[in-house]
Motif scaffolding. Structure first.
Motif, PDB file in Angstrom:
ATOM      1  N   ILE A 153       0.746  -1.352  -0.172  1.00 39.14           N
ATOM      2  CA  ILE A 153       0.212  -0.091   0.319  1.00 39.14           C
ATOM      3  C   ILE A 153       0.489   1.611  -0.102  1.00 39.14           C
ATOM      4  CG2 ILE A 153      -1.965   1.382   1.202  1.00 39.14           C
ATOM      5  CD1 ILE A 153      -2.585  -1.577   2.640  1.00 39.14           C
ATOM      6  N   ARG A 154       2.022   0.798   0.382  1.00 35.18           N
ATOM      7  CA  ARG A 154       2.720   2.093   0.762  1.00 35.18           C
ATOM      8  C   ARG A 154       3.737   2.921  -0.885  1.00 35.18           C
ATOM      9  NH1 ARG A 154       3.005   6.293   4.119  1.00 35.18           N
ATOM     10  NH2 ARG A 154       2.214   5.739   6.102  1.00 35.18           N
ATOM     11  N   GLN A 155       3.340   1.411  -1.367  1.00 36.05           N
ATOM     12  CA  GLN A 155       4.325   1.867  -2.915  1.00 36.05           C
ATOM     13  C   GLN A 155       3.114   2.862  -3.566  1.00 36.05           C
ATOM     14  OE1 GLN A 155       5.225  -2.182  -4.524  1.00 36.05           O
ATOM     15  NE2 GLN A 155       7.075  -2.037  -2.817  1.00 36.05           N
ATOM     16  N   ILE A 156       2.116   1.836  -3.167  1.00 36.00           N
ATOM     17  CA  ILE A 156       0.563   2.795  -4.203  1.00 36.00           C
ATOM     18  C   ILE A 156       0.617   4.103  -3.515  1.00 36.00           C
ATOM     19  CG2 ILE A 156      -1.265   3.322  -4.743  1.00 36.00           C
ATOM     20  CD1 ILE A 156      -1.060  -0.466  -4.152  1.00 36.00           C
ATOM     21  N   ALA A 157       0.803   4.207  -2.026  1.00 36.11           N
ATOM     22  CA  ALA A 157       0.616   5.833  -1.643  1.00 36.11           C
ATOM     23  C   ALA A 157       1.788   6.011  -1.185  1.00 36.11           C
ATOM     24  CB  ALA A 157      -0.647   5.795  -0.822  1.00 36.11           C
ATOM     25  N   PRO A 158       2.855   6.527  -0.976  1.00 36.15           N
ATOM     26  CA  PRO A 158       4.228   6.503  -0.930  1.00 36.15           C
ATOM     27  C   PRO A 158       3.958   7.277   0.541  1.00 36.15           C
ATOM     28  CG  PRO A 158       4.715   7.237  -2.594  1.00 36.15           C
ATOM     29  CD  PRO A 158       3.197   7.384  -2.585  1.00 36.15           C
ATOM     30  N   ASP A 159       3.083   8.412   0.886  1.00 34.20           N
ATOM     31  CA  ASP A 159       2.555  10.018   1.635  1.00 34.20           C
ATOM     32  C   ASP A 159       1.128   8.722   2.532  1.00 34.20           C
ATOM     33  OD1 ASP A 159       4.181  11.157   0.926  1.00 34.20           O
ATOM     34  OD2 ASP A 159       2.972  12.210  -0.791  1.00 34.20           O
ATOM     35  N   GLY A 160       0.988   8.152   2.186  1.00 35.67           N
ATOM     36  CA  GLY A 160      -0.366   6.873   3.388  1.00 35.67           C
ATOM     37  C   GLY A 160      -1.367   7.562   2.208  1.00 35.67           C
ATOM     38  N   VAL A 161      -2.547   6.779   2.967  1.00 38.25           N
ATOM     39  CA  VAL A 161      -3.807   6.793   2.219  1.00 38.25           C
ATOM     40  C   VAL A 161      -4.128   7.885   3.904  1.00 38.25           C
ATOM     41  CG1 VAL A 161      -5.930   5.480   2.797  1.00 38.25           C
ATOM     42  CG2 VAL A 161      -3.489   4.480   2.317  1.00 38.25           C
ATOM     43  N   ASP A 162      -4.997   8.734   2.557  1.00 37.26           N
ATOM     44  CA  ASP A 162      -6.411   9.274   3.701  1.00 37.26           C
ATOM     45  C   ASP A 162      -7.295   9.438   4.031  1.00 37.26           C
ATOM     46  OD1 ASP A 162      -4.324  11.682   2.231  1.00 37.26           O
ATOM     47  OD2 ASP A 162      -5.438  11.167   0.835  1.00 37.26           O
ATOM     48  N   ILE A 163      -8.174   8.496   4.001  1.00 36.78           N
ATOM     49  CA  ILE A 163      -9.630   7.747   4.012  1.00 36.78           C
ATOM     50  C   ILE A 163      -9.642   6.774   3.881  1.00 36.78           C
ATOM     51  CG2 ILE A 163     -11.816   7.867   3.417  1.00 36.78           C
ATOM     52  CD1 ILE A 163     -11.569  10.926   2.174  1.00 36.78           C
ATOM     53  N   VAL A 164      -9.560   6.026   5.449  1.00 34.55           N
ATOM     54  CA  VAL A 164     -10.150   4.516   5.170  1.00 34.55           C
ATOM     55  C   VAL A 164     -11.433   4.148   5.385  1.00 34.55           C
ATOM     56  CG1 VAL A 164      -9.867   2.372   6.429  1.00 34.55           C
ATOM     57  CG2 VAL A 164      -7.193   3.669   6.126  1.00 34.55           C
ATOM     58  N   VAL A 165     -12.417   3.503   4.667  1.00 34.47           N
ATOM     59  CA  VAL A 165     -13.380   2.605   4.892  1.00 34.47           C
ATOM     60  C   VAL A 165     -13.263   1.581   5.660  1.00 34.47           C
ATOM     61  CG1 VAL A 165     -15.274   2.546   3.544  1.00 34.47           C
ATOM     62  CG2 VAL A 165     -14.236   4.445   3.018  1.00 34.47           C
ATOM     63  N   GLU A 166     -13.087   1.426   6.516  1.00 34.79           N
ATOM     64  CA  GLU A 166     -13.062   0.204   7.546  1.00 34.79           C
ATOM     65  C   GLU A 166     -14.511  -0.648   8.027  1.00 34.79           C
ATOM     66  OE1 GLU A 166     -11.306  -2.774   8.361  1.00 34.79           O
ATOM     67  OE2 GLU A 166      -9.526  -1.509   8.221  1.00 34.79           O
ATOM     68  N   VAL A 167     -14.460  -1.488   7.406  1.00 33.71           N
ATOM     69  CA  VAL A 167     -15.524  -2.995   8.730  1.00 33.71           C
ATOM     70  C   VAL A 167     -14.745  -3.342   9.395  1.00 33.71           C
ATOM     71  CG1 VAL A 167     -14.847  -4.937   6.693  1.00 33.71           C
ATOM     72  CG2 VAL A 167     -16.690  -4.499   7.076  1.00 33.71           C
ATOM     73  N   SER A 168     -14.284  -3.581   9.123  1.00 33.65           N
ATOM     74  CA  SER A 168     -13.326  -4.260  10.189  1.00 33.65           C
ATOM     75  C   SER A 168     -12.242  -4.100  11.856  1.00 33.65           C
ATOM     76  CB  SER A 168     -12.844  -5.469  10.386  1.00 33.65           C
ATOM     77  OG  SER A 168     -12.198  -6.624  10.950  1.00 33.65           O
TER      78      SER A 168
END
Length: 342
Positions: A215-230
């Motif tokens: 995931i960090r390779q896709i988004a080096p600066d990180g993920v802004d929003i996580v839509v979380e089910v678990s």
């Protein structure tokens, strides 16, 4: 009219099909002839006692919050809907005894939303809880929009946990429509195919040892929003990939009612954990979600079916109990009940 009812909490055997009088709309209400009813986890959980406990708020309840149909009668003080209008419904059974598992239902006019031309009732019945929950999850970022439209999430990266589920599916579609880069975590190749069909730009198997690195390779600066089910299952992974001022929007308790959050990683990025429940987010947020979801429909977003990443499983009204069992058994995709003709 045929109606599915229960008068005590329990397993799906408490559901029975009965004949009931045709309901009449009161002030501010409309009667809708149901074509398709949608089933969500909230429906079987309420029936099983997870919402009301050992009692019920009404002597008899007709389940199912979501549906799609045609306005059949309009009560006084309703100005925006007419007989013959095609509509999709949300929260039909919230605070009311009757939902959409019947041939006709009466709802407040604001819970019946015009269905754009060319959009089928399968789509209409698949909106409601999933699409409006997804909308809320995507609009809680500290520096993000409170409404969705093309470009609203440009420059943002959204991680959708469980992209093969109904909420995850809608979140992928809405986030991509709004211009985000969308990553979805999945658990199998089959679910990866569904998330990709829904529109995810990238899929990552959360069971991989290097899932966070991927995931960090896709988004080096990180993920802004996580839509979380678990969050009980995903707390560590989320903490490793969250961007500064990122938000984790938690809409379900899959995996248990308690989670352990690593403090330092979350603190270092000023993380925000936003819990959400559709039934208590308030009228303003509901109206915004209904309007934006309908705008997305007009733009051709939110299709359903296996080709669109959300396989459909259908039951007749008489088999509503089996439909509830299918959702409780974690059927992949969306479970629909075919109630009437267009």
């Amino acid at each position: 009219m045929r109606s599915v009812v229960y008068s005590k909490p329990g397993d799906s055997s408490v559901l029975t099909v009965v004949e009931r009088p045709l309901p009449e709309p009161g002030p501010g209400e409309v009667r809708v002839r149901i074509v398709t009813s949608g089933v969500n986890p909230t429906d079987w959980k309420a029936r099983a006692g997870g919402t009301y406990g050992d009692g019920l708020p009404f002597p008899e309840v007709t389940p199912n919050q979501d549906g799609s149909g045609v306005v059949d009668a309009v009560g006084p003080e309703v100005d925006d809907l007419r007989v013959g209008d095609r509509v999709w419904l949300f929260m039909a059974a919230s605070g009311r005894p009757t939902g959409t598992a019947q041939e006709y239902t009466v709802v407040p006019a604001e819970r019946a939303v015009p269905l754009p031309d060319g959009v089928g009732h399968d789509v209409g019945a698949s909106l409601g809880v999933p699409a409006m929950t997804a909308h809320r999850a995507l609009t809680t970022h500290e520096h993000g929009p409170d409404r969705l439209a093309p470009g609203a999430l440009s420059g943002k990266t959204v991680l959708v946990a469980g992209g093969a589920g109904a909420v995850g599916h809608a979140a992928i579609q809405l986030a991509r429509w709004a211009g985000a880069t969308v990553v979805s975590t999945i658990s199998s190749d089959a679910k990866a195919a569904l998330a990709t069909a829904a529109g995810a730009h990238h899929v990552v198997n959360y069971r991989d040892d290097d899932a966070a690195d991927q995931i960090r390779q896709i988004a080096p600066d990180g993920v802004d929003i996580v839509v979380e089910v678990s969050i009980p299952q995903n707390a560590q992974l989320v903490a490793e990939v969250l961007a500064n001022h990122g938000v984790v929007s938690i809409y379900a308790n899959n995996g248990g009612d308690e989670a352990t959050l690593p403090i330092r990683p979350n603190m270092s990025v000023n993380a925000r954990y936003q819990f959400l429940l559709l039934y208590t987010i308030g009228d303003e947020a509901l109206a915004a979600a209904a309007a934006d979801v309908t705008a997305a429909l007009r733009d051709g977003v939110l299709p359903v079916g296996e080709d669109a990443g959300l396989p459909l499983t259908r039951f007749p009204l008489e088999e509503t109990a089996a439909a509830h069992d299918a959702v409780e058994g974690d059927a992949v995709g969306k479970v629909l009940i075919e109630v009437g003709e267009e």
